[in-house]
Design a protein around this motif. Sequence first.
Motif, mmCIF file in Angstrom:
data_model
loop_
_atom_site.group_PDB
_atom_site.id
_atom_site.type_symbol
_atom_site.label_atom_id
_atom_site.label_comp_id
_atom_site.label_asym_id
_atom_site.label_seq_id
_atom_site.Cartn_x
_atom_site.Cartn_y
_atom_site.Cartn_z
ATOM 1 N N ARG A 124 0.480 -1.083 0.294
ATOM 2 C CA ARG A 124 0.044 0.304 0.232
ATOM 3 C C ARG A 124 0.817 1.214 0.707
ATOM 4 N NH1 ARG A 124 -3.980 -1.610 4.745
ATOM 5 N NH2 ARG A 124 -4.883 -3.433 4.314
ATOM 6 N N ASN A 125 2.157 1.271 0.688
ATOM 7 C CA ASN A 125 3.006 2.407 0.594
ATOM 8 C C ASN A 125 4.081 2.540 -0.734
ATOM 9 O OD1 ASN A 125 3.598 4.302 1.781
ATOM 10 N ND2 ASN A 125 5.503 3.697 2.854
ATOM 11 N N VAL A 126 2.876 2.794 -1.856
ATOM 12 C CA VAL A 126 3.585 2.952 -2.934
ATOM 13 C C VAL A 126 3.139 3.850 -3.763
ATOM 14 C CG1 VAL A 126 3.860 2.577 -5.412
ATOM 15 C CG2 VAL A 126 4.536 0.432 -3.291
ATOM 16 N N LEU A 180 9.208 -5.698 -7.323
ATOM 17 C CA LEU A 180 8.675 -4.977 -8.207
ATOM 18 C C LEU A 180 7.004 -6.138 -8.795
ATOM 19 C CD1 LEU A 180 11.208 -3.570 -10.918
ATOM 20 C CD2 LEU A 180 8.946 -2.340 -10.484
ATOM 21 N N MET A 181 7.478 -7.493 -8.757
ATOM 22 C CA MET A 181 6.895 -8.426 -8.630
ATOM 23 C C MET A 181 5.715 -8.652 -7.413
ATOM 24 S SD MET A 181 8.304 -10.926 -11.113
ATOM 25 C CE MET A 181 6.580 -12.740 -10.279
ATOM 26 N N GLU A 182 5.790 -7.925 -6.783
ATOM 27 C CA GLU A 182 4.646 -7.701 -5.520
ATOM 28 C C GLU A 182 4.410 -6.368 -6.034
ATOM 29 O OE1 GLU A 182 6.380 -8.309 -1.801
ATOM 30 O OE2 GLU A 182 6.390 -9.929 -1.918
ATOM 31 N N TRP A 183 4.463 -5.186 -6.291
ATOM 32 C CA TRP A 183 3.629 -4.222 -6.562
ATOM 33 C C TRP A 183 2.359 -4.051 -7.616
ATOM 34 C CZ3 TRP A 183 0.892 -0.130 -5.629
ATOM 35 C CH2 TRP A 183 0.462 0.862 -6.379
ATOM 36 N N VAL A 184 3.596 -5.019 -9.095
ATOM 37 C CA VAL A 184 2.529 -5.458 -10.807
ATOM 38 C C VAL A 184 1.403 -6.040 -9.771
ATOM 39 C CG1 VAL A 184 2.647 -6.372 -12.970
ATOM 40 C CG2 VAL A 184 4.978 -4.632 -11.355
#
Length: 238
Positions: A124-126, A180-184
């Motif tokens: 969430r913290n992006v 990146l994987m967890e964000w995408v």
Amino acid sequence: MAVDAGRQYILIVEDDEDLAEGICLSLQSPELTFVRAGTIEEAEKQRKEQKFDLLILDINLPDGSGLDFCRQIREQSRVPIALLTARDMEIDIVSGLECGADDYITKPFSLMVLRARIRALLRRNVPEQKSEYRKGCFHFLFDRMEFYKEGRPVELSKTERRILQLLVFHEGQVITRDRLMEWVWPDGTEYVEDNALSVGIRRLRDKLEDAPSRPQYIRTVYGKGYVWESDGHNGGKR
């Protein structure tokens, strides 16, 4: 504290030293750094010296209430906050959420559950609140899904947009493949093909780089991840 831009920093405010140390030792990783504080006073000092990506607060602390501390932080910041509470203290859970906490973790807990909660909160913290990026030949409007290079529109897929968003709003910072994987793919990466991220990076380069085979903007940092360099003066390392 020296800051590694590719890491995420988590502050644990817990006066049970054994519990706090156990969490830190068990969950520390190349992407995550845990910092401990046993009191609110120590936590305040740490927050002045370091920007954190997640706070984990015990409700009962030697020098005050974790609930009050949560409320105080929330007036200043939107950093994700998780509260540690006793299993049957429903009133603490309700009070914590009303104070602005994003989640609660009941004691005792398994490290597997804690790790999953931490990863969910960190996603969430992006900087989604940042919707516009303008630098050099690029102009990206993420809220309107409009992307331009030298004034010409560029069509991006959802995956490409999310990769680009994380990279450009952490410009100059190495972002690991795992992050990146967890964000995408926030719903879980276990069903995503191993090369899906590499394919997304390659397609972004095809659309944004002057010479995709010699990328200047989306660089690979071998053994670490990827970095966005807007000036494009880094020798074109792949």
